[in-house]
Design a protein around this motif. Structure first.
Motif, short mmCIF file in Angstrom:
data_model
loop_
_atom_site.label_atom_id
_atom_site.label_comp_id
_atom_site.label_asym_id
_atom_site.label_seq_id
_atom_site.Cartn_x
_atom_site.Cartn_y
_atom_site.Cartn_z
N PHE A 160 35.44 23.41 46.02
CA PHE A 160 36.40 24.15 46.86
C PHE A 160 35.71 25.42 47.34
CE2 PHE A 160 40.42 26.88 46.98
CZ PHE A 160 40.83 26.37 48.20
N THR A 161 35.03 25.31 48.47
CA THR A 161 34.18 26.39 48.98
C THR A 161 34.96 27.67 49.25
OG1 THR A 161 33.05 24.58 50.11
CG2 THR A 161 32.27 26.78 50.58
N GLN A 162 36.22 27.52 49.70
CA GLN A 162 37.01 28.71 50.05
C GLN A 162 37.24 29.63 48.85
OE1 GLN A 162 37.62 25.63 51.13
NE2 GLN A 162 38.35 25.62 53.24
N ALA A 163 37.25 29.06 47.63
CA ALA A 163 37.43 29.89 46.43
C ALA A 163 36.24 30.83 46.27
CB ALA A 163 37.58 29.00 45.20
N PHE A 164 35.05 30.32 46.54
CA PHE A 164 33.84 31.15 46.45
C PHE A 164 33.87 32.25 47.52
CE2 PHE A 164 29.63 31.67 48.52
CZ PHE A 164 29.03 32.46 47.55
N ILE A 165 34.28 31.89 48.75
CA ILE A 165 34.35 32.86 49.85
C ILE A 165 35.32 33.99 49.49
CG2 ILE A 165 34.94 33.16 52.29
CD1 ILE A 165 32.49 31.35 51.89
N THR A 166 36.50 33.61 48.98
CA THR A 166 37.51 34.61 48.62
C THR A 166 37.08 35.42 47.41
OG1 THR A 166 39.21 33.09 49.44
CG2 THR A 166 39.97 34.92 48.10
N GLY A 167 36.43 34.76 46.44
CA GLY A 167 35.95 35.47 45.24
C GLY A 167 34.94 36.54 45.57
N THR A 168 34.06 36.26 46.53
CA THR A 168 33.06 37.24 46.97
C THR A 168 33.74 38.44 47.62
OG1 THR A 168 31.50 35.42 47.34
CG2 THR A 168 30.94 37.53 48.33
N GLN A 169 34.77 38.17 48.44
CA GLN A 169 35.54 39.26 49.06
C GLN A 169 36.25 40.09 48.00
OE1 GLN A 169 38.01 37.10 51.93
NE2 GLN A 169 37.27 38.43 53.54
N GLN A 170 36.81 39.39 47.02
CA GLN A 170 37.57 40.08 45.97
C GLN A 170 36.68 41.01 45.15
OE1 GLN A 170 39.58 37.59 42.92
NE2 GLN A 170 41.45 38.51 43.73
N ASN A 171 35.47 40.55 44.83
CA ASN A 171 34.52 41.40 44.10
C ASN A 171 34.26 42.70 44.86
OD1 ASN A 171 34.19 39.73 41.93
ND2 ASN A 171 32.22 38.89 42.58
N TYR A 172 34.06 42.56 46.18
CA TYR A 172 33.77 43.73 47.02
C TYR A 172 34.99 44.66 47.06
CZ TYR A 172 32.57 46.53 51.15
OH TYR A 172 32.31 47.56 52.02
N ALA A 173 36.18 44.07 47.26
CA ALA A 173 37.40 44.88 47.37
C ALA A 173 37.66 45.66 46.08
CB ALA A 173 38.58 43.96 47.69
N ARG A 174 37.43 45.01 44.94
CA ARG A 174 37.68 45.69 43.65
C ARG A 174 36.62 46.75 43.37
NH1 ARG A 174 39.61 40.44 40.01
NH2 ARG A 174 41.78 40.46 40.75
N LYS A 175 35.38 46.45 43.75
CA LYS A 175 34.29 47.41 43.53
C LYS A 175 34.51 48.68 44.34
CE LYS A 175 29.26 47.82 44.19
NZ LYS A 175 28.04 47.11 44.67
N HIS A 176 34.98 48.53 45.59
CA HIS A 176 35.16 49.68 46.49
C HIS A 176 36.61 50.14 46.57
CE1 HIS A 176 30.99 49.55 47.96
NE2 HIS A 176 31.11 48.25 47.84
N LYS A 177 37.47 49.56 45.69
CA LYS A 177 38.89 49.95 45.61
C LYS A 177 39.58 49.90 46.97
CE LYS A 177 38.31 52.74 41.43
NZ LYS A 177 37.01 52.15 41.08
N MET A 178 39.52 48.71 47.59
CA MET A 178 40.15 48.48 48.89
C MET A 178 41.10 47.30 48.78
SD MET A 178 36.76 48.57 51.26
CE MET A 178 37.67 47.98 52.69
N PRO A 179 42.15 47.24 49.62
CA PRO A 179 42.99 46.03 49.66
C PRO A 179 42.16 44.86 50.23
CG PRO A 179 44.04 47.89 50.80
CD PRO A 179 42.62 48.29 50.54
N ILE A 180 42.28 43.69 49.62
CA ILE A 180 41.45 42.55 50.05
C ILE A 180 41.77 42.11 51.47
CG2 ILE A 180 42.98 40.76 49.10
CD1 ILE A 180 40.36 39.25 48.29
#
Length: 342
Positions: free
Chosen positions: A185-205
């Motif tokens: 399920f490739t979309q899970a990886f795409i979203t997971g990468t976005q989520q890591n960035y959003a949490r690291k920089h404290k932004m809404p995904i």
């Protein structure tokens, strides 16, 4: 010719291949059972349907590894706020375990049926016919990822995906370069990468989008993971090729239908920091082609219950040369594929 429709000369080759494949598949489906396996005129006896099926089932079963240990994986890769890839990995292992278990049990069933130990049901017979004709059984495709590969290539690809996940487990951490074709399920990886960035920089995904960079380094040269986002490998360009010198999309070479795209850096950014694209935005300045990524060359899918397409993955920004516009590559039908049909 294809040029009238804005297509490349190679479109003629693609059409010829598709028509030939359809003709051969039709001829194969009409072949009598006793002729399965086809002799080569060497004087040897032609193998029966049962013999070909038994041999194929044994070969595949011998190659299959044991199921992944999910409990051990969840301990080694626990749910973590700062690392969504742990969740992506454990979910992938669960999906692949389900498919692997089905292959193991169905291959045992078909071998038992051939020996007369269990009844050869209509489902097992249909599975046998598919395997003898070199097709992936419908029973497997129902729980598998989208793929148009014939049986031999499908099994090789399946084993490569399992090896990719096993190397991730053995390593004990996410790899520096992700083989994007290896995900169920490739979309899970795409979203997971976005989520890591959003949490690291404290932004809404929902305020995070993707910019892309096509790298000049080979995957083997990248030994450290990306600071932000992810390095991905395994994409194929259809309808164009990548010019490493000018770092832009360029016309395909004659008789070259698919070419690998170099390593791609998926770089999450705040949406308002991503340069808008010419032709699609009135204020657009980015001279790039918004290239769709599909799992297979069929380029169509259905909307699943997760809200994602079963085939479309995402759009990738690929730089163009100054004398090309997006509409040129749209007419060429340029897309990225995570896997080929062979």
């Amino acid at each position: 010719g294809p040029e009238v429709f804005g297509l490349h000369d190679n479109a003629n080759i693609s059409t010829a291949i598709a028509e030939t494949s359809l003709l051969l598949e039709s001829a194969l489906s009409l072949q009598p059972r006793g002729a399965s396996g086809g002799g080569g005129g060497g004087g040897g006896a032609v193998k029966s349907w049962d013999e070909v099926l038994d041999e194929t089932a044994r070969e595949i079963a011998a190659k299959l590894p044991p199921l992944f240990d999910l409990e051990k994986a969840e301990l080694a890769f626990p749910v973590a706020y700062s690392e969504s890839m742990n969740t992506v990995l454990t979910q992938e292992l669960g999906r692949f375990n389900r498919l692997l278990a089905l292959l193991q049990t169905s291959l045992v069933e078909i071998q038992k049926a051939l020996k007369g130990l269990v009844v050869l049901s209509a489902e097992l017979e249909a599975m046998g016919n598919s395997m003898v004709n070199g097709h992936v059984p419908a029973r497997w495709t129902a729980v598998a990822y989208p793929s148009l590969k014939p049986l031999g290539s499908w099994v090789t690809d399946f084993l490569a995906r399992l090896a990719f996940l096993q190397s991730w487990l053995t390593r004990g951490a996410a790899p520096p370069v992700f083989w994007i074709s290896g995900f169920f399920f490739t979309q899970a990886f795409i979203t997971g990468t976005q989520q890591n960035y959003a949490r690291k920089h404290k932004m809404p995904i929902d305020q995070v989008g993707y910019d892309m960079l096509v790298l000049s380094q080979a995957a083997a040269e990248l030994t450290q993971p990306a600071e932000d986002g992810a390095f991905v490998d395994g994409l194929f360009l259809e309808g164009a090729r990548w010019d490493a010198h000018s770092h832009t999309l360029t016309e395909s070479r004659p008789r070259e239908l698919h070419v690998p795209l170099p390593v791609l850096h998926l770089l999450p950014k705040a949406r308002d920091q991503i340069e808008p694209i010419e032709d699609t935005d009135p204020k657009g300045t980015a001279h790039v082609y918004l290239c769709p990524v599909y799992k297979t060359s069929k380029r169509q899918g259905t909307l699943s219950t997760t809200g994602h397409s079963t085939n479309f993955v995402m759009s990738v920004r690929l730089p163009m040369s100054a004398h090309h516009r997006q509409k040129h590559w749209i007419r060429r039908g340029v897309a990225l594929l995570t896997q080929l049909d062979t």
